[in-house]
Motif scaffolding. Structure first.
Motif, PDB file in Angstrom:
ATOM      1  N   PHE A  57     -10.613 -17.039 -38.818  1.00  0.00           N
ATOM      2  CA  PHE A  57     -12.057 -17.183 -38.623  1.00  0.00           C
ATOM      3  C   PHE A  57     -12.483 -16.472 -37.345  1.00  0.00           C
ATOM      4  N   GLY A  58     -11.760 -16.723 -36.260  1.00  0.00           N
ATOM      5  CA  GLY A  58     -12.121 -16.112 -34.982  1.00  0.00           C
ATOM      6  C   GLY A  58     -12.021 -14.603 -34.991  1.00  0.00           C
ATOM      7  N   VAL A  59     -10.941 -14.082 -35.542  1.00  0.00           N
ATOM      8  CA  VAL A  59     -10.735 -12.632 -35.558  1.00  0.00           C
ATOM      9  C   VAL A  59     -11.730 -11.948 -36.488  1.00  0.00           C
ATOM     10  N   SER A  60     -12.073 -12.581 -37.594  1.00  0.00           N
ATOM     11  CA  SER A  60     -12.932 -11.960 -38.612  1.00  0.00           C
ATOM     12  C   SER A  60     -14.411 -11.952 -38.260  1.00  0.00           C
ATOM     13  N   MET A  61     -14.803 -12.736 -37.268  1.00  0.00           N
ATOM     14  CA  MET A  61     -16.218 -12.814 -36.915  1.00  0.00           C
ATOM     15  C   MET A  61     -16.723 -11.487 -36.367  1.00  0.00           C
ATOM     16  N   ALA A  62     -17.950 -11.138 -36.732  1.00  0.00           N
ATOM     17  CA  ALA A  62     -18.559  -9.914 -36.203  1.00  0.00           C
ATOM     18  C   ALA A  62     -18.640  -9.993 -34.675  1.00  0.00           C
ATOM     19  N   HIS A  63     -19.020 -11.165 -34.164  1.00  0.00           N
ATOM     20  CA  HIS A  63     -19.071 -11.413 -32.720  1.00  0.00           C
ATOM     21  C   HIS A  63     -18.086 -12.530 -32.426  1.00  0.00           C
ATOM     22  N   GLU A  64     -16.859 -12.128 -32.180  1.00  0.00           N
ATOM     23  CA  GLU A  64     -15.745 -13.059 -32.040  1.00  0.00           C
ATOM     24  C   GLU A  64     -15.951 -14.081 -30.937  1.00  0.00           C
ATOM     25  N   LYS A  65     -15.620 -15.339 -31.271  1.00  0.00           N
ATOM     26  CA  LYS A  65     -15.566 -16.401 -30.280  1.00  0.00           C
ATOM     27  C   LYS A  65     -14.089 -16.635 -30.009  1.00  0.00           C
ATOM     28  N   LEU A  66     -13.646 -16.256 -28.830  1.00  0.00           N
ATOM     29  CA  LEU A  66     -12.240 -16.260 -28.482  1.00  0.00           C
ATOM     30  C   LEU A  66     -11.585 -17.632 -28.630  1.00  0.00           C
ATOM     31  N   VAL A  67     -12.350 -18.697 -28.510  1.00  0.00           N
ATOM     32  CA  VAL A  67     -11.777 -20.043 -28.599  1.00  0.00           C
ATOM     33  C   VAL A  67     -11.086 -20.272 -29.945  1.00  0.00           C
ATOM     34  N   PHE A  68     -11.628 -19.714 -31.029  1.00  0.00           N
ATOM     35  CA  PHE A  68     -11.010 -19.885 -32.348  1.00  0.00           C
ATOM     36  C   PHE A  68      -9.691 -19.124 -32.429  1.00  0.00           C
ATOM     37  N   ARG A  69      -9.713 -17.928 -31.936  1.00  0.00           N
ATOM     38  CA  ARG A  69      -8.503 -17.090 -31.973  1.00  0.00           C
ATOM     39  C   ARG A  69      -7.393 -17.697 -31.117  1.00  0.00           C
ATOM     40  N   VAL A  70      -7.730 -18.102 -29.903  1.00  0.00           N
ATOM     41  CA  VAL A  70      -6.745 -18.677 -28.984  1.00  0.00           C
ATOM     42  C   VAL A  70      -6.223 -20.013 -29.516  1.00  0.00           C
ATOM     43  N   SER A  71      -7.111 -20.851 -30.013  1.00  0.00           N
ATOM     44  CA  SER A  71      -6.688 -22.139 -30.580  1.00  0.00           C
ATOM     45  C   SER A  71      -5.773 -21.929 -31.773  1.00  0.00           C
ATOM     46  N   GLY A  72      -6.118 -20.977 -32.603  1.00  0.00           N
ATOM     47  CA  GLY A  72      -5.311 -20.684 -33.777  1.00  0.00           C
ATOM     48  C   GLY A  72      -3.916 -20.211 -33.410  1.00  0.00           C
ATOM     49  N   MET A  73      -3.826 -19.331 -32.442  1.00  0.00           N
ATOM     50  CA  MET A  73      -2.510 -18.854 -32.017  1.00  0.00           C
ATOM     51  C   MET A  73      -1.735 -19.973 -31.329  1.00  0.00           C
ATOM     52  N   GLY A  74      -2.430 -20.804 -30.573  1.00  0.00           N
ATOM     53  CA  GLY A  74      -1.761 -21.927 -29.915  1.00  0.00           C
ATOM     54  C   GLY A  74      -1.119 -22.871 -30.918  1.00  0.00           C
ATOM     55  N   LEU A  75      -1.853 -23.216 -31.969  1.00  0.00           N
ATOM     56  CA  LEU A  75      -1.305 -24.098 -33.000  1.00  0.00           C
ATOM     57  C   LEU A  75      -0.157 -23.429 -33.756  1.00  0.00           C
ATOM     58  N   THR A  76      -0.285 -22.138 -33.993  1.00  0.00           N
ATOM     59  CA  THR A  76       0.782 -21.402 -34.673  1.00  0.00           C
ATOM     60  C   THR A  76       2.039 -21.388 -33.811  1.00  0.00           C
ATOM     61  N   PHE A  77       1.898 -21.043 -32.535  1.00  0.00           N
ATOM     62  CA  PHE A  77       3.045 -21.027 -31.632  1.00  0.00           C
ATOM     63  C   PHE A  77       3.656 -22.424 -31.495  1.00  0.00           C
ATOM     64  N   LEU A  78       2.813 -23.441 -31.445  1.00  0.00           N
ATOM     65  CA  LEU A  78       3.303 -24.812 -31.333  1.00  0.00           C
ATOM     66  C   LEU A  78       4.189 -25.176 -32.528  1.00  0.00           C
ATOM     67  N   SER A  79       3.745 -24.824 -33.727  1.00  0.00           N
ATOM     68  CA  SER A  79       4.544 -25.139 -34.915  1.00  0.00           C
ATOM     69  C   SER A  79       5.869 -24.380 -34.904  1.00  0.00           C
ATOM     70  N   ILE A  80       5.851 -23.149 -34.437  1.00  0.00           N
ATOM     71  CA  ILE A  80       7.083 -22.350 -34.363  1.00  0.00           C
ATOM     72  C   ILE A  80       8.030 -22.912 -33.299  1.00  0.00           C
ATOM     73  N   LEU A  81       7.503 -23.192 -32.123  1.00  0.00           N
ATOM     74  CA  LEU A  81       8.349 -23.661 -31.028  1.00  0.00           C
ATOM     75  C   LEU A  81       8.962 -25.032 -31.306  1.00  0.00           C
ATOM     76  N   ILE A  82       8.168 -25.964 -31.812  1.00  0.00           N
ATOM     77  CA  ILE A  82       8.705 -27.289 -32.116  1.00  0.00           C
ATOM     78  C   ILE A  82       9.787 -27.181 -33.185  1.00  0.00           C
ATOM     79  N   SER A  83       9.564 -26.337 -34.180  1.00  0.00           N
ATOM     80  CA  SER A  83      10.581 -26.128 -35.211  1.00  0.00           C
ATOM     81  C   SER A  83      11.859 -25.542 -34.614  1.00  0.00           C
ATOM     82  N   CYS A  84      11.713 -24.549 -33.748  1.00  0.00           N
ATOM     83  CA  CYS A  84      12.885 -23.936 -33.110  1.00  0.00           C
ATOM     84  C   CYS A  84      13.687 -24.958 -32.308  1.00  0.00           C
ATOM     85  N   PHE A  85      12.993 -25.718 -31.478  1.00  0.00           N
ATOM     86  CA  PHE A  85      13.693 -26.707 -30.656  1.00  0.00           C
ATOM     87  C   PHE A  85      14.305 -27.813 -31.514  1.00  0.00           C
TER      88      PHE A  85
END
Length: 131
Positions: free
Chosen positions: A92-120
């Motif tokens: 949603f954040g990346v696709s917006m014509a006028h991007e709101k960085l909070v969506f992009r950053v939150s999305g990557m944060g949740l993605t990284f969180l799922s990867i890191l917790i799984s790794c550990f």
């Protein structure tokens, strides 16, 4: 025990198709078959789609391995929800014509969180319990 990860894989598969269709639709609208043709919105849609392709497979594999090793069902659900929600927010954040960085950053944060917790979690099962 029934595996949980196929449920999230299916949800993510539906999101992948949506992102694919959004990219193809924009391509048709601006008559660009390859690349982005300088169209900023097409470029954004391509990146949302591409970023999904880059992160989701490894995240699903890791969550699936963690589930296979015996992680709590509730934890696998949390990781699946984090990944799915993160991918929606990011796209949603990346696709917006006028991007709101909070969506992009939150999305990557949740993605990284799922990867890191799984790794550990996998390392815990393999190194601590495997000894």
């Amino acid at each position: 025990m029934i595996s949980i990860i196929p449920f999230y894989a299916a949800l993510l598969g539906l999101l992948y198709v949506y992102l694919s269709v959004a990219t193809v639709s924009r391509r048709k609208k601006v008559l660009v078959a390859l690349g982005d043709g300088g169209d900023k919105l097409l470029h954004k849609k391509m990146r949302a789609h591409g970023n999904f392709q880059e992160y989701v497979p490894i995240a699903l594999i890791l969550i699936g391995c963690f589930e296979y090793l015996g992680a709590f069902s509730w934890l696998i659900h949390i990781l699946g929800m984090c990944l799915f929600t993160g991918r929606i927010l990011h796209a949603f954040g990346v696709s917006m014509a006028h991007e709101k960085l909070v969506f992009r950053v939150s999305g990557m944060g949740l993605t990284f969180l799922s990867i890191l917790i799984s790794c550990f979690g996998i390392l815990y099962f393999q190194l601590i319990q495997g000894i």
